[in-house]
Design an enzyme around this catalytic site. Structure first.
Site, short mmCIF file in Angstrom:
data_model
loop_
_atom_site.label_atom_id
_atom_site.label_comp_id
_atom_site.label_asym_id
_atom_site.label_seq_id
_atom_site.Cartn_x
_atom_site.Cartn_y
_atom_site.Cartn_z
N LYS A 1 0.85 -1.21 0.00
CA LYS A 1 0.00 0.00 0.00
C LYS A 1 0.88 1.24 0.00
O LYS A 1 0.65 2.18 -0.78
CB LYS A 1 -0.89 0.00 1.24
CG LYS A 1 -1.56 1.33 1.54
CD LYS A 1 -2.47 1.28 2.75
CE LYS A 1 -1.75 1.56 4.02
NZ LYS A 1 -1.43 2.97 4.28
N ASN A 2 1.92 1.24 0.83
CA ASN A 2 2.73 2.46 1.01
C ASN A 2 3.78 2.65 -0.06
O ASN A 2 4.55 3.60 -0.01
CB ASN A 2 3.34 2.48 2.41
CG ASN A 2 2.25 2.65 3.46
OD1 ASN A 2 1.11 2.98 3.13
ND2 ASN A 2 2.58 2.38 4.71
N CYS B 1 -5.13 7.82 9.18
CA CYS B 1 -5.37 7.24 10.51
C CYS B 1 -5.15 8.27 11.61
O CYS B 1 -4.22 9.06 11.55
CB CYS B 1 -4.42 6.06 10.74
SG CYS B 1 -4.96 4.58 9.91
N ARG C 1 0.44 14.44 13.14
CA ARG C 1 0.74 14.27 11.70
C ARG C 1 0.86 15.62 10.96
O ARG C 1 0.16 15.91 10.00
CB ARG C 1 -0.28 13.36 11.04
CG ARG C 1 -0.42 12.04 11.79
CD ARG C 1 -1.13 11.00 11.03
NE ARG C 1 -0.23 10.34 10.08
CZ ARG C 1 -0.64 9.34 9.30
NH1 ARG C 1 -1.89 8.95 9.31
NH2 ARG C 1 0.22 8.76 8.45
N LEU D 1 7.43 19.49 7.39
CA LEU D 1 8.64 19.05 6.67
C LEU D 1 8.38 18.99 5.16
O LEU D 1 9.26 19.31 4.36
CB LEU D 1 9.10 17.69 7.20
CG LEU D 1 9.47 17.64 8.68
CD1 LEU D 1 9.88 16.23 9.09
CD2 LEU D 1 10.57 18.64 9.02
N ASP E 1 4.16 0.57 12.01
CA ASP E 1 2.95 -0.02 11.45
C ASP E 1 2.73 -1.46 11.90
O ASP E 1 1.70 -2.05 11.57
CB ASP E 1 2.98 0.03 9.92
CG ASP E 1 2.93 1.45 9.41
OD1 ASP E 1 3.25 1.68 8.25
OD2 ASP E 1 2.60 2.36 10.23
N ARG F 1 -8.89 -0.25 4.52
CA ARG F 1 -8.00 0.74 3.89
C ARG F 1 -6.68 0.10 3.45
O ARG F 1 -6.03 0.54 2.52
CB ARG F 1 -7.71 1.88 4.87
CG ARG F 1 -8.94 2.69 5.21
CD ARG F 1 -8.61 3.87 6.05
NE ARG F 1 -7.43 4.53 5.50
CZ ARG F 1 -6.62 5.29 6.23
NH1 ARG F 1 -6.86 5.47 7.51
NH2 ARG F 1 -5.58 5.87 5.68
C1 EPZ Z 1 4.02 6.98 6.26
O1 EPZ Z 1 3.23 7.99 6.87
C2 EPZ Z 1 3.11 5.77 6.12
N1 EPZ Z 1 1.98 6.10 5.27
C3 EPZ Z 1 2.60 5.36 7.51
O2 EPZ Z 1 1.82 4.17 7.34
C4 EPZ Z 1 3.80 5.03 8.40
O3 EPZ Z 1 3.34 4.75 9.71
C5 EPZ Z 1 4.75 6.24 8.44
O4 EPZ Z 1 5.13 6.61 7.10
C6 EPZ Z 1 6.02 5.93 9.22
O5 EPZ Z 1 6.67 4.84 8.64
C7 EPZ Z 1 2.16 6.08 3.92
O6 EPZ Z 1 3.25 5.83 3.42
C8 EPZ Z 1 0.95 6.38 3.09
P1 EPZ Z 1 6.12 10.19 8.47
P2 EPZ Z 1 3.80 9.51 6.99
O7 EPZ Z 1 6.05 11.48 7.76
O8 EPZ Z 1 4.55 9.84 5.75
C9 EPZ Z 1 6.54 13.45 11.81
C10 EPZ Z 1 -0.02 2.73 7.65
O9 EPZ Z 1 -0.51 2.22 8.67
N2 EPZ Z 1 6.37 14.46 10.73
O10 EPZ Z 1 7.29 9.29 8.21
O11 EPZ Z 1 2.67 10.37 7.38
C11 EPZ Z 1 5.26 12.72 12.10
O12 EPZ Z 1 4.45 13.44 13.00
C12 EPZ Z 1 0.41 4.19 7.69
O13 EPZ Z 1 0.18 2.13 6.56
C13 EPZ Z 1 6.55 15.81 11.04
O14 EPZ Z 1 6.83 16.17 12.18
O15 EPZ Z 1 4.79 9.36 8.20
C14 EPZ Z 1 5.74 11.43 12.71
O16 EPZ Z 1 6.03 11.66 14.07
C15 EPZ Z 1 0.14 4.85 9.02
N3 EPZ Z 1 6.38 16.72 10.04
C16 EPZ Z 1 7.07 11.16 11.99
O17 EPZ Z 1 7.43 12.41 11.37
C17 EPZ Z 1 6.07 16.34 8.76
O18 EPZ Z 1 5.96 17.23 7.89
C18 EPZ Z 1 6.98 10.09 10.92
O19 EPZ Z 1 5.97 10.47 10.03
C19 EPZ Z 1 5.89 14.97 8.48
C20 EPZ Z 1 6.06 14.04 9.49
#
Ligand code: EPZ
Length: 418
Positions: free
Chosen positions: A22-23, A116, A121, A125, A305, A397
């Protein structure tokens, strides 16, 4: 909203094939907006996040439809660069469209993304990275508005290795003038998959999987047929299910390398794991042994995840464990539902303190997010007695044919329309 009815206690035996990730599929679909010829995503899963991303592409004017097991996309008719709240709010990966829309149209207007409910979130960044490439950004009334006369390559240092921010910046930089270097980039395997897809289109991206990604901008991108990698989180979910229920299960089509952190934990739990090419076999006979701690980390650490599924497993081990969620602020919302099934878990801030019990007891529980919902199903499968898992929209989802695959392994689970 449908529900599952589960009669727990069956051991699991047999083989299960893993869907496309999915990701990986979601950022690849977003990236297809950049293509100037047709794109075919082979073997894409029929899950609601993917279907909703296809709706977003259609709203932009692309042709996006399933063709058998593939998704066919013709991005050429696209003329729109806006994504309305109703669509953007449904999934997190709608925000991945900022980069490609700005690269293609010089502007983008997207409502804040959904996804989710596992934490704040933020998207700072993503936005800071796009600003480094020359994008001007305003935020008002819940919308992000981007404008850019010309994208110019730059060096970008991410405060944390955000998966989405890394992907969004990649999707803007591939058509920027000059070189872009992303430092402290996420290292997830799905990022390498996106690099593969972009380079198939004619982009010049290298370094994905390491902490530094280098992109040389190009003027145009063609089309491609691409088969995304296997879903390591779905694979991990089935491996944990087998560990919790006992039995002998093989998960096919997955590289052990991509979930090695989970495999180490399952071995510590007393499971026998064998890896042959792209097949992982797990056997569990005796009692599950507690692991002292599970800490979620960016790749290659333990994946957030799989945190909920692993917590459910810890609940039926002999002994105590501490599960620490380092990435998202509120990713333990499923715990009260596990407690309804007899779990002994106390959550304090980012830590879940687990005391193992012999077995879960069947109960009626409600899924509240994708991976938490999957954890409740695993608990029900291993429980004593009958359970109902309500609100399957979360599970739908990210897991295609979930109940069919589990039934093929011997689980007693049926889906009922409510
Ligand atoms: C991706 O979400 C995945 N989703 C998530 O999978 C996964 O849990 C996550 O990466 C971490 O591996 C998809 O790829 C569609 P992040 P993403 O940006 O990109 C902080 C599932 O269950 N952050 O790596 O949203 C954030 O708050 C889903 O399949 C900022 O601070 O995750 C978090 O603490 C859930 N500012 C950390 O980074 C930003 O601009 C990691 O988030 C962006 C993120």
């Amino acid at each position: 909203m449908d529900k599952y009815i589960v009669n727990g206690g069956n051991k699991l035996y047999g083989e299960v094939c893993v869907q496309a990730a999915k990701n990986s599929v979601l950022p690849v679909l977003a990236a297809s907006v950049l293509a100037e010829k047709e794109v075919r995503v082979a073997g894409a899963p029929r899950i609601s996040d993917v279907k909703n991303m296809m709706k977003i592409l259609s709203c932009l004017g692309c042709r996006a439809e399933y063709d058998g097991d593939d998704i066919f996309i013709d991005p050429s008719p696209a003329r729109c660069w806006e994504i309305p709240r109703a669509l953007a709010h449904v999934l997190r990966s709608s925000v991945f469209l900022l980069g490609p829309l700005v690269a293609r149209f010089g502007r983008a207007r997207i409502a804040y993304p959904g996804g989710c409910d596992i934490g704040l979130r933020p998207v700072d960044l993503h936005l800071n990275g796009l600003k480094r490439l020359g994008v001007t950004i305003t935020e008002s009334n819940g919308y992000i508005l981007c404008g850019c006369k010309k994208l110019v390559g730059n060096e970008i240092m991410l405060d944390c290795p955000s998966v989405g921010a890394t992907e969004n910046i990649m999707l803007a930089a591939v058509k920027a003038e000059g070189e872009t270097v992303i430092k402290n980039a996420a290292r997830e395997p799905e990022i390498e998959d996106l690099q593969k897809f972009l380079n198939l289109l004619g982009a010049k991206v290298r370094g994905a999987g390491s902490g530094t990604i280098v992109i040389d901008g190009v003027r145009s991108l063609g089309g491609a047929t691409f088969r995304p990698m296997a879903d390591r989180i779905e694979a991990g979910t089935f491996l944990i299910a087998a560990a919790m229920c006992g039995g002998d299960v093989s998960v096919n089509g997955i590289s052990g390398e991509n979930i090695s952190s989970l495999l180490h934990k399952l071995r510590e739990n007393g499971c026998k794991i064998d890896i042959k090419n792209d097949k992982i076999n797990i056997k569990r006979e005796g009692r599950l042994v507690s692991v002292k701690s599970v800490e979620t980390q960016p790749y290659p650490g333990f994946p957030t995840d799989l945190q909920a599924q692993m917590t459910a497993l810890c609940c039926i081990c002999s002994g105590q464990s501490i599960v620490t969620e380092n990435l998202f602020e509120t990713r333990f919302k499923y715990v009260p539902e596990l407690r309804k099934m007899g779990a002994d878990v106390t959550v304090v801030d980012r830590n879940a303190f687990v005391r193992g019990v012999d077995r879960f007891t069947g109960a009626t529980v409600v899924a509240c997010d994708l991976r938490g919902g999957a954890a409740l199903v695993l608990a029900a499968l291993s429980a004593e007695g009958r359970s109902e898992v309500l609100d399957l929209s979360h599970i739908d989802r990210g897991y295609g044919d979930f109940e069919y695959k589990l039934r093929s392994l011997g689980a007693d689970i049926v889906r009922v329309a409510v």
